[in-house]
Write an enzyme that holds these catalytic residues in place. Structure first.
Site, mmCIF file in Angstrom:
data_model
loop_
_atom_site.group_PDB
_atom_site.id
_atom_site.type_symbol
_atom_site.label_atom_id
_atom_site.label_comp_id
_atom_site.label_asym_id
_atom_site.label_seq_id
_atom_site.Cartn_x
_atom_site.Cartn_y
_atom_site.Cartn_z
ATOM 1 N N HIS A 125 66.773 34.155 123.582
ATOM 2 C CA HIS A 125 66.054 33.332 124.536
ATOM 3 C C HIS A 125 65.921 32.231 124.394
ATOM 4 C CE1 HIS A 125 63.058 37.737 123.493
ATOM 5 N NE2 HIS A 125 64.501 37.907 124.511
ATOM 6 N N PHE A 360 65.461 40.179 117.042
ATOM 7 C CA PHE A 360 66.660 39.630 117.125
ATOM 8 C C PHE A 360 66.654 38.024 118.129
ATOM 9 C CE2 PHE A 360 69.423 42.869 115.782
ATOM 10 C CZ PHE A 360 68.118 43.673 114.165
ATOM 11 N N CYS A 361 65.255 38.179 118.986
ATOM 12 C CA CYS A 361 64.548 37.113 120.351
ATOM 13 C C CYS A 361 65.865 37.751 121.538
ATOM 14 C CB CYS A 361 64.739 36.180 119.685
ATOM 15 S SG CYS A 361 63.589 35.214 119.377
ATOM 16 N N ALA A 362 66.710 38.800 121.558
ATOM 17 C CA ALA A 362 67.405 38.792 122.737
ATOM 18 C C ALA A 362 67.147 40.081 123.125
ATOM 19 C CB ALA A 362 68.501 39.345 122.154
#
Length: 399
Positions: A125, A360-362
Site C-alpha cells: 500500500h 500484508f498491506c497488499a
C-alpha cells in the site's frame, strides 16, 4: 565470513539482539522465541545497538551548534548519510534524504513527481496510495506478460514515473529492476523502487541498475530506530515544496518571504533522527561486510522451507508469476481448513514461533491470488537457522 563454514543448523549469520528471547506457551512453559517475521520488522543487529550506545555519549544538536558534542553529532549524521549512499551505489548526481520509513519516503517523492505514475497491482500500500495521478497495471500470470503490460501503460499514459517493488512483501519474488529501468527510460519516464524487502537481502546498486529513486526502511534493515531513506536524482527534489516546512529547511526567512535550502536539507525540516540515521548506517556497513554470505544463507534456508512446505498435505504456497526464478526469504502460504489467524496463533501458543498473518498491506494482490481473507507469511533473515525451519515445518505437520 565464509559460507562454507556456516553451520545452518546452529548458527546465525550475524549477532542479533533478542536471539535468546523466551516466549510463553499455552501449557505455561516457555521456549526460545523463533522469529519468522523479518519482513515486517527485523531485530536489531548487536553492532547497531553498540553504535547507538556509543553515540548517546555525545548526543547533541545537528548542524547548528559550535560545541564539541554538537560537532561530533553533526559529523556522525553526515557520515551516516555517506555510508548509506555508498551502500546503495549512489553517485554525485544523487541526493539522500533521511525519512521515517519507506512509506514516508514514497509520500515525500509523491509530492515531487511532475506527472502521472504507473504502478503494479502487486504493490504494498505504501507504493499504491501516495501517488496523486496514478495508473494501476493489473499483473499477468507471468513476469514476461506483466512487463509487456507495463511497457504498454508507459507508452499510452506518457507517465513520468514507474514505481515498482524490488521484491514482493507477500511472496519474496524479485522483479527484474534493470530491465524495467531500461523500459521506463526508453519511454521518457524515471523509475522508483520500493526497496523495503530487497535492500536488506540483496546488493542494490542504483547507478549500475539505472534506478532513479530508491526507498527503504531501517526497521527492515536490522536498524529499528525510526529511520528510512529516499535516495535519487536531485532535480525533482529541489523543485518541489519542502516536505516539512521548518527550521533547517531554509536558507533565509523574512516576515514576507522564505528562501528554501536545496535537498536534502529542504526536506529534513526540524531536528533530524540522528540515532536512526547512525543505526541504519551501522547496519549497512555490517551487511556489506558479510558479502555474498547473506544471499547464500537465506537461499539455503528458503529452499529448505519451500521444499518442506510442498511436502505437507493441505499446505499451499503463494506465487505471483509462473516464470519467476528468484526470490528473497519471504514465503506465504495457506492451510486447508484453517484460517490464517488460527494458524499463526497455534504456532505462537504451542511452539513459540512468530509469523505474520493477514493481507500484508497488499490487498489487491491477495484478492487477485484468490486469498482475500489472508494468508500466513514466514520470512527469514540473518538470525534464521535450519533448526528454525525444521521446527516450523514440524509444527505445521502436527497441525
Amino acid at each position: 565470513m565464509s559460507t562454507t563454514t556456516l553451520d545452518h543448523s546452529v548458527k546465525a549469520l550475524a549477532a542479533i539482539e533478542g536471539s535468546d528471547t523466551q516466549a510463553p506457551l499455552r501449557d505455561g512453559s516457555t521456549t526460545r522465541y523463533v522469529n519468522f517475521d523479518y519482513a515486517a520488522s527485523a531485530p536489531a543487529l548487536c553492532s547497531v545497538v553498540e553504535r547507538i550506545s556509543q553515540l548517546l555519549q555525545t548526543y547533541s544538536s545537528v548542524h547548528r551548534g559550535a560545541g564539541y558534542a554538537s560537532q561530533v553529532t553533526t559529523k556522525a549524521y553526515e557520515t551516516a548519510r555517506g555510508q548509506v549512499a555508498d551502500f546503495v551505489g549512489a553517485g554525485n548526481e544523487h541526493c539522500l534524504i533521511f525519512t521515517r520509513n519507506t512509506t514516508d519516503s514514497l509520500n515525500l517523492l509523491a509530492r515531487c513527481v511532475p506527472g502521472k505514475v504507473v504502478v503494479l497491482d502487486l504493490e504494498h500500500h505504501s507504493n499504491l496510495l501516495p501517488w496523486n495521478d496514478v495508473h494501476v497495471v493489473r499483473g499477468a500470470n507471468t513476469l514476461a506478460a506483466t512487463i509487456s503490460r507495463v511497457e504498454t501503460a508507459l507508452k499510452d499514459t506518457r507517465a513520468v514515473l514507474l514505481a515498482v517493488t524490488g521484491a514482493s512483501n507477500v511472496t519474496g519474488e524479485i522483479l527484474p529492476i534493470g530491465e524495467l529501468a531500461e523500459i521506463a527510460h526508453r519511454h521518457g519516464a524515471r523509475i522508483a523502487v520500493d526497496g523495503a524487502q530487497l535492500v536488506p537481502h540483496r546488493r542494490v546498486d542504483i547507478t549500475a541498475t539505472g534506478i532513479d529513486y530508491l526507498a527503504f526502511s531501517g526497521h527492515k534493515t536490522y536498524a529499528p530506530f525510526g529511520s528510512g531513506v529516499l535516495v535519487g536524482l536531485r532535480d525533482w527534489l529541489d523543485a518541489a515544496d519542502p516536505y516539512l516546512a521548518g527550521g533547517g529547511a531554509v536558507l533565509n526567512v523574512t516576515a514576507d518571504d522564505v528562501k528554501w535550502a536545496p535537498a536534502p536539507a529542504r526536506h529534513e525540516g526540524g531536528s533530524p533522527n540522528v540515532l536512526g540515521a547512525a543505526a541504519l548506517a551501522a547496519a549497512c556497513v555490517e551487511i556489506e561486510s558479510l558479502g555474498d554470505a547473506v544471499v547464500s544463507h537465506e537461499a539455503t534456508l528458503t529452499e529448505q522451507l519451500r521444499d518442506g512446505l510442498s511436502e505437507i498435505p493441505g499446505v499451499h504456497t503463494l506465487k505471483i508469476f509462473a516464470d519467476s526464478t528468484d526470490a528473497v526469504g519471504v514465503v506465504s502460504f495457506v492451510v486447508d481448513g484453517h484460517q490464517a489467524a488460527e494458524v499463526a496463533a497455534h504456532l505462537s501458543a504451542e511452539y513459540g514461533i512468530g509469523v505474520r498473518d493477514g493481507r500484508f498491506c497488499a490487498h489487491p494482490l491477495l484478492d487477485r491470488l484468490g486469498h482475500g481473507s489472508g494468508a500466513v507469511r514466514a520470512s527469514l533473515g540473518l538470525g534464521s537457522s535450519s533448526a528454525d525451519v525444521d521446527l516450523l515445518l514440524a509444527a505445521l505437520r502436527a497441525l
